[in-house]
Design a protein around this motif. Structure first.
Motif, PDB file in Angstrom:
ATOM      1  N   MET B 100       0.854  -1.287  -0.089  1.00 59.70           N
ATOM      2  CA  MET B 100      -0.016  -0.036   0.079  1.00 59.70           C
ATOM      3  C   MET B 100       0.852   1.227  -0.011  1.00 59.70           C
ATOM      4  SD  MET B 100      -3.443  -0.977   0.248  1.00 59.70           S
ATOM      5  CE  MET B 100      -4.185   0.362   1.259  1.00 59.70           C
ATOM      6  N   THR B 104       1.787   5.132  -2.852  1.00 61.57           N
ATOM      7  CA  THR B 104       1.285   6.505  -2.120  1.00 61.57           C
ATOM      8  C   THR B 104       2.599   7.393  -3.073  1.00 61.57           C
ATOM      9  OG1 THR B 104       2.662   6.349  -0.229  1.00 61.57           O
ATOM     10  CG2 THR B 104       0.458   6.147  -0.180  1.00 61.57           C
ATOM     11  N   PHE B 109       0.554   7.772   4.480  1.00 62.46           N
ATOM     12  CA  PHE B 109      -0.855   7.509   4.361  1.00 62.46           C
ATOM     13  C   PHE B 109      -1.802   8.675   5.024  1.00 62.46           C
ATOM     14  CE2 PHE B 109       0.575   3.146   4.772  1.00 62.46           C
ATOM     15  CZ  PHE B 109       0.450   2.687   3.863  1.00 62.46           C
ATOM     16  N   LEU B 114      -7.221   5.771   4.638  1.00 63.39           N
ATOM     17  CA  LEU B 114      -6.863   4.648   4.869  1.00 63.39           C
ATOM     18  C   LEU B 114      -7.986   3.779   5.726  1.00 63.39           C
ATOM     19  CD1 LEU B 114      -4.593   2.345   4.583  1.00 63.39           C
ATOM     20  CD2 LEU B 114      -3.656   3.486   6.924  1.00 63.39           C
ATOM     21  N   ILE B 117     -10.633   2.616   3.815  1.00 64.34           N
ATOM     22  CA  ILE B 117     -10.245   1.446   2.779  1.00 64.34           C
ATOM     23  C   ILE B 117     -10.469   0.283   3.752  1.00 64.34           C
ATOM     24  CG2 ILE B 117      -8.528   0.301   1.577  1.00 64.34           C
ATOM     25  CD1 ILE B 117      -7.618   2.849   0.669  1.00 64.34           C
ATOM     26  N   SER B 146      -7.314  -1.783  -3.242  1.00 63.28           N
ATOM     27  CA  SER B 146      -7.024  -0.867  -2.191  1.00 63.28           C
ATOM     28  C   SER B 146      -5.786  -0.006  -2.649  1.00 63.28           C
ATOM     29  CB  SER B 146      -6.815  -1.726  -0.835  1.00 63.28           C
ATOM     30  OG  SER B 146      -7.779  -2.310  -0.340  1.00 63.28           O
ATOM     31  N   ARG B 147      -4.924  -0.851  -3.101  1.00 60.00           N
ATOM     32  CA  ARG B 147      -3.382   0.096  -3.422  1.00 60.00           C
ATOM     33  C   ARG B 147      -3.926   1.120  -4.678  1.00 60.00           C
ATOM     34  NH1 ARG B 147       0.820  -3.839  -5.517  1.00 60.00           N
ATOM     35  NH2 ARG B 147      -0.526  -4.131  -7.390  1.00 60.00           N
ATOM     36  N   ILE B 150      -5.483   4.017  -2.739  1.00 57.85           N
ATOM     37  CA  ILE B 150      -4.937   4.587  -1.612  1.00 57.85           C
ATOM     38  C   ILE B 150      -4.698   6.217  -1.707  1.00 57.85           C
ATOM     39  CG2 ILE B 150      -2.640   4.170  -2.433  1.00 57.85           C
ATOM     40  CD1 ILE B 150      -3.935   3.824   1.154  1.00 57.85           C
ATOM     41  N   GLU B 151      -4.800   6.648  -2.911  1.00 61.61           N
ATOM     42  CA  GLU B 151      -4.894   8.042  -3.148  1.00 61.61           C
ATOM     43  C   GLU B 151      -5.982   8.278  -4.061  1.00 61.61           C
ATOM     44  OE1 GLU B 151      -0.648   9.533  -3.918  1.00 61.61           O
ATOM     45  OE2 GLU B 151      -0.406   9.592  -1.782  1.00 61.61           O
TER      46      GLU B 151
END
Lengths: 339, 238
Positions: B100, B104, B109, B114, B117, B146-147, B150-151
């Motif tokens: 993860m 970014t 994070f 997060l 998620i 999710s990856r 993540i942003e």
């Protein structure tokens, strides 16, 4: 599920893993050698010699392993950096003759460290040139990589012969690192202790960079899946250059250390070491620094024990070790990519 | 609705084989948009060509009006396009957290994001420090998605996320994708028509490297004749 329902092999494997897993192999090898050699002082001397040799091979092998793992490049020219490092190191040591052989231990060490630094910097710069000129045009093409890197190795060795000549060159060893120390009846060369400690420092530094920094995270990810690293927005080609320079610098550093260890060097130094370096990379697992360390220690110990017990089997023993390990673990002991 | 992504006459070769024969496609901004087609029709090639992993030989690919056809993959990713490949692209030797963190831009994070998620995919939180190779197939897919989020991304390309997943996990994925689509545009490649139908707003059907049908998902879902014409193989398979 009760313990008895778990297969014996799985339980045994889990038990071994709890105590260090494959990292125990050098200990097992040392124990077997202890039983076969029978004399504790001889065994201890051979063990320390093996560990020191292993650390010097580790310096040369770790970079190659990362280059293999991350860049998927078969660099048969890697040994040229070890040779170049040895000759650059030997030349700097000769220039600093008064520092190196004089009675001041601080100047002795400063001379040696300057020689190692010069070899390492030369290795990094030569690595940059090699990657841009020789490797870059043949990415994704293994056959051409083999041909062009073997060709480059020949050219590099000829250049060494042109610059330094064909006669073996003596390498002055710093006065502070000459001789041996005797501890509990065991005689140990000081240079070997230094080589072991330097290798350990480099390993710890590499471990920290790979496991504690974002750059290390990128390298570990790149070893597994280059394409995905790019899809996350990172320029893998820049990472390639950096890793190639670092790998070449480490090989040159290992070459310089090996030169001091041997005392007399020729242009064939790198090629002679390359067989052991490739064995280390293969049995350790591509792209794995821990694997390279483990493989190098096994190879160093095996070479010294067998050279004492059955001298004619010294090189063959490491070939047999590689075969045995590949039959057991086809991807090496600690491969970076988890399948 | 304006198009966030526009492909015009895209031709792509893989080695000596031509796979895409002039794909033209408009992807509106927001929501989930689906490319359907049988195996080997050119779905994955389309996504990989958009991502720059395979270069188009002819045609233009515009993202927010900018031609990205000849940009490198990292440059395309930095424009705000995330990619979840068919094999999920998980780094097995890295922990879930490291996977993860790598996605970014600066290694840190956004805590609030997060947590969201983690709420969508609780397994990510549960296995945060586990090596990713130890996850199950469904958990790996959750990590891959999710990856990608993540942003904040403008567009997420997802290649067959339901492949090999159990029906219960697919149901969770539908809910998750609906939530993700509230803030971003998703271009989904699928063979599973029921999954696609539950999510898609628009649909394009690709066959032999050409778009053979474009329209709304509702129209395709309600028209048995259209389904039979364009998706008979897929429907029989699912």
């Amino acid at each position: 599920m009760s313990d008895t329902s778990i297969p014996f092999r799985t339980r045994m494997s889990a038990g071994i893993d709890r105590f260090g897993g494959v990292m125990l192999l050098p200990v097992v090898l040392a124990f077997i050698a202890f039983v076969l050699i029978g004399q504790p002082s001889t065994w201890a001397t051979l063990t320390i010699a093996g560990l020191a040799m292993g650390m010097m091979i580790f310096l040369m092998a770790s970079g190659l392993s990362l280059i293999f793992g991350l860049m998927d490049v078969l660099n048969f020219g890697h040994s040229a950096f070890a040779t170049a490092g040895a000759f650059v190191g030997a030349t700097v040591l000769a220039w600093l003759g008064f520092w190196v052989t004089g009675g001041n231990p601080a100047l002795n060490l400063a001379g040696l460290l300057l020689a190692i630094a010069a070899a390492t910097i030369f290795g990094a710069l030569a690595g940059w040139f090699f990657e841009r000129v020789v490797i870059k045009p043949v990415y994704q093409d293994h056959l051409r990589q083999i041909l062009i890197t073997v060709g480059a190795l020949i050219v590099a060795e000829e250049l060494v012969l042109l610059i330094w000549g064909g006669a073996p060159i003596p390498v002055p060893r710093p006065a502070v690192l000459t001789g041996s120390i005797v501890f509990a009846g065991v005689s140990v060369e000081i240079y070997r202790i230094f080589a072991f400690l330097l290798g350990l420092v480099v390993y710890v530094a590499m471990y920290l960079v790979l496991n504690r920094t974002r750059l290390g995270l990128l390298i570990r990810a790149g070893v597994e899946n280059r394409e995905m690293v790019e899809a996350l927005g990172f320029r893998i080609d820049r990472l390639f250059i950096l890793v190639f320079m670092a790998g070449s610098a480490l090989a040159a550093m290992g070459g310089a250390m090996w030169a001091g260890y041997q005392g007399l060097i020729t242009a064939a130094l790198g090629s002679e070491m390359m067989i052991l370096v490739f064995i280390v990379v293969i049995i350790g697992g591509l792209g794995s620094i821990q694997g390279s360390l483990l493989g190098a220690l096994l190879v160093g110990l095996m070479a010294n024990y067998v050279a004492f017990l059955v001298p004619k089997m010294a090189l063959a023993s490491n070939m047999l070790l590689m075969m045995a390990i590949l039959l057991w673990r086809p991807y090496g002991l600690l491969p970076a990519v988890k399948r | 609705m304006s198009a966030i992504l526009r492909l015009e006459g895209v031709h792509t070769n893989i080695a000596q084989y031509q796979v895409l024969h002039g794909v033209s496609l408009d992807i509106p901004e927001g929501g989930v948009h689906v490319i359907l087609g049988r195996n080997g029709a050119g779905k994955t090639t389309t996504l990989r060509t958009i991502m720059g992993l395979w270069k188009s030989r002819l045609g233009t690919i515009q993202f927010r009006g900018q031609d990205i056809a000849q940009l490198g993959t990292p440059d395309i990713a930095r424009l705000g396009i995330a990619f979840v490949p068919e094999n999920m692209g998980i780094f097995g030797g890295l922990t879930v957290e490291e996977n993860m963190r790598l996605a970014t831009h600066d290694g840190s994070f956004d805590t609030e994001r997060l947590e969201r998620i983690h709420a969508i995919f609780p397994a990510i939180k549960q296995f945060w420090q586990k090596p990713a190779h130890a996850l199950s197939g469904g958990q790996k897919q959750m990590l891959a998605v999710s990856r990608a989020i993540i942003e904040k991304r403008d567009l997420i390309l997802i290649d067959e996320p339901t492949k090999g997943l159990a029906p219960s996990i697919i149901r969770n994925m539908i809910a998750a994708f609906r939530e993700i689509a509230e803030e971003t545009t998703i271009l989904l490649v699928e063979q599973n028509f029921h999954f696609a139908k539950a999510l898609g707003q628009t649909v394009a059907v690709i066959d032999d490297g050409r778009i053979v049908h474009r329209g709304s998902m509702t129209e395709l879902a309600e028209d048995a004749a259209l389904q039979s014409r364009f998706l008979s193989l897929s429907l029989e398979a699912h």
